[in-house]
Motif scaffolding. Structure first.
Motif, PDB file in Angstrom:
ATOM      1  N   UNK A 129       0.829  -1.201   0.000  1.00 22.00           N
ATOM      2  CA  UNK A 129       0.000   0.000   0.000  1.00 22.00           C
ATOM      3  C   UNK A 129       0.869   1.259   0.000  1.00 22.00           C
ATOM      4  N   UNK A 130       1.960   1.237   0.770  1.00 24.23           N
ATOM      5  CA  UNK A 130       2.866   2.392   0.794  1.00 24.23           C
ATOM      6  C   UNK A 130       3.487   2.602  -0.579  1.00 24.23           C
ATOM      7  N   UNK A 131       3.825   1.497  -1.251  1.00 24.43           N
ATOM      8  CA  UNK A 131       4.411   1.601  -2.594  1.00 24.43           C
ATOM      9  C   UNK A 131       3.437   2.243  -3.579  1.00 24.43           C
ATOM     10  N   UNK A 132       2.214   1.745  -3.638  1.00 26.56           N
ATOM     11  CA  UNK A 132       1.298   2.259  -4.643  1.00 26.56           C
ATOM     12  C   UNK A 132       0.894   3.698  -4.324  1.00 26.56           C
ATOM     13  N   UNK A 133       0.846   4.065  -3.056  1.00 32.17           N
ATOM     14  CA  UNK A 133       0.532   5.455  -2.702  1.00 32.17           C
ATOM     15  C   UNK A 133       1.639   6.390  -3.182  1.00 32.17           C
ATOM     16  N   UNK A 134       2.904   5.994  -2.938  1.00 30.87           N
ATOM     17  CA  UNK A 134       4.029   6.836  -3.338  1.00 30.87           C
ATOM     18  C   UNK A 134       4.149   6.896  -4.858  1.00 30.87           C
ATOM     19  N   UNK A 135       4.020   5.748  -5.508  1.00 29.39           N
ATOM     20  CA  UNK A 135       4.108   5.715  -6.965  1.00 29.39           C
ATOM     21  C   UNK A 135       2.940   6.463  -7.595  1.00 29.39           C
ATOM     22  N   UNK A 136       1.746   6.302  -7.035  1.00 30.64           N
ATOM     23  CA  UNK A 136       0.579   6.994  -7.562  1.00 30.64           C
ATOM     24  C   UNK A 136       0.721   8.504  -7.486  1.00 30.64           C
ATOM     25  N   UNK A 137       1.299   8.993  -6.387  1.00 33.40           N
ATOM     26  CA  UNK A 137       1.526  10.435  -6.255  1.00 33.40           C
ATOM     27  C   UNK A 137       2.499  10.930  -7.322  1.00 33.40           C
ATOM     28  N   UNK A 138       3.511  10.101  -7.640  1.00 36.42           N
ATOM     29  CA  UNK A 138       4.474  10.479  -8.673  1.00 36.42           C
ATOM     30  C   UNK A 138       3.817  10.510 -10.048  1.00 36.42           C
ATOM     31  N   UNK A 139       2.916   9.571 -10.320  1.00 29.75           N
ATOM     32  CA  UNK A 139       2.175   9.565 -11.591  1.00 29.75           C
ATOM     33  C   UNK A 139       1.260  10.790 -11.664  1.00 29.75           C
ATOM     34  N   UNK A 140       0.608  11.105 -10.568  1.00 34.25           N
ATOM     35  CA  UNK A 140      -0.238  12.321 -10.507  1.00 34.25           C
ATOM     36  C   UNK A 140       0.574  13.561 -10.861  1.00 34.25           C
ATOM     37  N   UNK A 141       1.756  13.682 -10.270  1.00 35.43           N
ATOM     38  CA  UNK A 141       2.604  14.845 -10.529  1.00 35.43           C
ATOM     39  C   UNK A 141       3.121  14.842 -11.963  1.00 35.43           C
ATOM     40  N   UNK A 142       3.334  13.655 -12.518  1.00 35.65           N
ATOM     41  CA  UNK A 142       3.837  13.551 -13.886  1.00 35.65           C
ATOM     42  C   UNK A 142       2.863  14.163 -14.883  1.00 35.65           C
ATOM     43  N   UNK A 143       1.572  13.852 -14.748  1.00 36.12           N
ATOM     44  CA  UNK A 143       0.591  14.356 -15.720  1.00 36.12           C
ATOM     45  C   UNK A 143      -0.074  15.647 -15.252  1.00 36.12           C
ATOM     46  N   UNK A 144       0.229  16.076 -14.037  1.00 37.84           N
ATOM     47  CA  UNK A 144      -0.327  17.335 -13.550  1.00 37.84           C
ATOM     48  C   UNK A 144      -1.746  17.225 -13.044  1.00 37.84           C
ATOM     49  N   UNK A 145      -2.102  16.092 -12.445  1.00 40.43           N
ATOM     50  CA  UNK A 145      -3.437  15.934 -11.882  1.00 40.43           C
ATOM     51  C   UNK A 145      -3.558  16.590 -10.520  1.00 40.43           C
ATOM     52  N   UNK A 146      -4.793  16.686 -10.035  1.00 38.58           N
ATOM     53  CA  UNK A 146      -5.037  17.278  -8.718  1.00 38.58           C
ATOM     54  C   UNK A 146      -5.139  16.218  -7.629  1.00 38.58           C
ATOM     55  N   UNK A 147      -5.618  15.034  -7.982  1.00 37.70           N
ATOM     56  CA  UNK A 147      -5.793  13.958  -7.004  1.00 37.70           C
ATOM     57  C   UNK A 147      -5.545  12.630  -7.692  1.00 37.70           C
ATOM     58  N   UNK A 148      -5.337  11.596  -6.869  1.00 36.22           N
ATOM     59  CA  UNK A 148      -5.149  10.268  -7.438  1.00 36.22           C
ATOM     60  C   UNK A 148      -5.873   9.246  -6.568  1.00 36.22           C
ATOM     61  N   UNK A 149      -6.574   8.333  -7.229  1.00 40.30           N
ATOM     62  CA  UNK A 149      -7.257   7.219  -6.562  1.00 40.30           C
ATOM     63  C   UNK A 149      -6.603   5.942  -7.059  1.00 40.30           C
TER      64      UNK A 149
END
Length: 371
Positions: free
Chosen positions: A30-50
């Motif tokens: 869970x910690x991995x996917x949260x950290x990776x998901x935040x990086x993907x969010x920042x990559x495309x410039x999103x506001x939130x990630x689920x």
């Protein structure tokens, strides 16, 4: 379309890819996917990630859009082995179509085109309606099916068409999709090894053929947390682990190096770091390295029974004295012996009084004197 990326874009792309391929470097899936998901969010410039992770105890995760998770769960009918079934026919249609066509990256507009080709309006979807009520009008994402089920990174944007990277959002996700697949595959293949390493009481870390750390067990985390010179010890640990890079190359030449040992002196004493070569197949197709950490050796403290016999302490006080000699606080003594904090404090006062010493730091010397 070809991607035209700035230096900042490339930096974010590299960060997202690195995190996606390193699931065992995080303390939990869970910690991995949260950290990776935040990086993907920042990559495309999103506001939130689920996030959806097939191995997670909860179907969806989010640190910055818990309201969206709640909205999604309202229309979830069942979690299946290969994904989620919704009470929303539009979302279920999209899921069925993308699985049949093996679509792994998606957007609000691509989903619209997919379902409307079957004479269904995306605007009729309960999930879309929930998103709009929460203020979100655009998204992009990627999804992958593993042996355990589906996993997804879903990036949200409040205004339609306002992702900073524009039409490059989907190609960017396509470029990191192999990293995402690799991370999920590694997690599925090596999750059992993570559990096995965590069960070992000896502090250790595993390193892959690229020299990157795959996993460190709780015993190592605890050891470093209690070491004032942890940064130095950690640096030497990683330096030894980096040998895995030339280990893979030398093995290909059938000239594998022997195990190595390194001494790391600190104010607390001398640690011994030892490397062990793990054979191919255990952590992938290449050899890997296991680095164990032996803490400083010292005189052996007497058993609680010996302390009781030679000092006049009760058996419980002798147990407390042993823990104090190991450097534990009253709170830690309380946790270790399953006693109330006030009881641990009273036992500590009794130990100091009966041993005739004034500080906790002197307990170890007092016990060694009667060993």
């Amino acid at each position: 379309m070809g991607l035209s990326l700035t230096t900042a874009d490339l930096t974010r792309l590299e960060a997202a890819s690195r995190l996606l391929v390193s699931p065992l470097a995080a303390p939990s899936p869970e910690a991995w996917i949260r950290e990776a998901g935040a990086a993907v969010r920042d990559l495309v410039g999103g506001e939130s990630v689920v996030l959806q992770l097939s191995t997670s105890a909860t179907p969806f995760l989010s640190d910055d859009a818990p309201d969206v998770v709640g909205g999604v769960l309202e229309v979830v009918e069942a979690v299946l082995s290969d994904g989620v079934r919704f009470s929303d026919p539009v979302t279920d249609l999209w899921n069925r179509l993308r699985r049949e066509r093996e679509i792994h990256t998606f957007s609000w507009d691509s989903n619209r085109h997919l379902v409307e080709a079957h004479d269904v309006s995306i605007d009729q979807g309960l999930l879309i309606d929930s998103l709009r009520r929460l203020g979100y009008h655009d998204f992009v994402g990627m999804v992958e099916l593993t042996a355990e089920g589906e996993s997804m990174v879903w990036v949200l944007q409040r205004r339609h068409g306002r992702f900073p990277v524009g039409e490059a959002a989907l190609p960017l996700l396509g470029s990191i999709l192999p990293s995402y697949r690799s991370g999920l595959a590694t997690l599925g293949r090596l999750g059992a090894h993570r559990a096995a390493l965590d069960a070992v009481s000896e502090p250790l870390a595993a390193f892959g053929p690229d020299g990157q750390e795959l996993h460190r067990n709780p015993a190592l985390v605890a050891l470093l947390a209690g070491e004032p010179e942890a940064a130095r010890l950690d640096a030497e640990l990683r330096r030894l682990g980096a040998q895995a890079r030339w280990l893979a190359r030398s093995t290909a030449r059938q000239d594998a190096p022997v195990d190595a040992e390194r001494a790391v002196p600190t104010a607390r004493g001398r640690y011994t770091l030892r490397t062990t070569v793990l054979p191919p197949g255990l952590f992938g197709s290449d050899p890997a390295l296991l680095v164990t950490v032996a803490p400083p050796a010292g005189p052996t403290l007497p058993t609680p029974e010996t302390v009781r016999e030679r000092t006049g302490l009760t058996l419980r006080e002798a147990e407390v004295a042993r823990l104090l000699a190991e450097g534990l606080s009253n709170a830690q003594v309380s946790d270790r012996l399953f006693i109330a904090p006030a009881t641990a404090r009273r036992h500590t006062e009794n130990v100091l009084g009966k041993l005739g010493i004034g500080t906790r730091a002197a307990v170890a010397s007092a016990l060694l004197a009667v060993a």
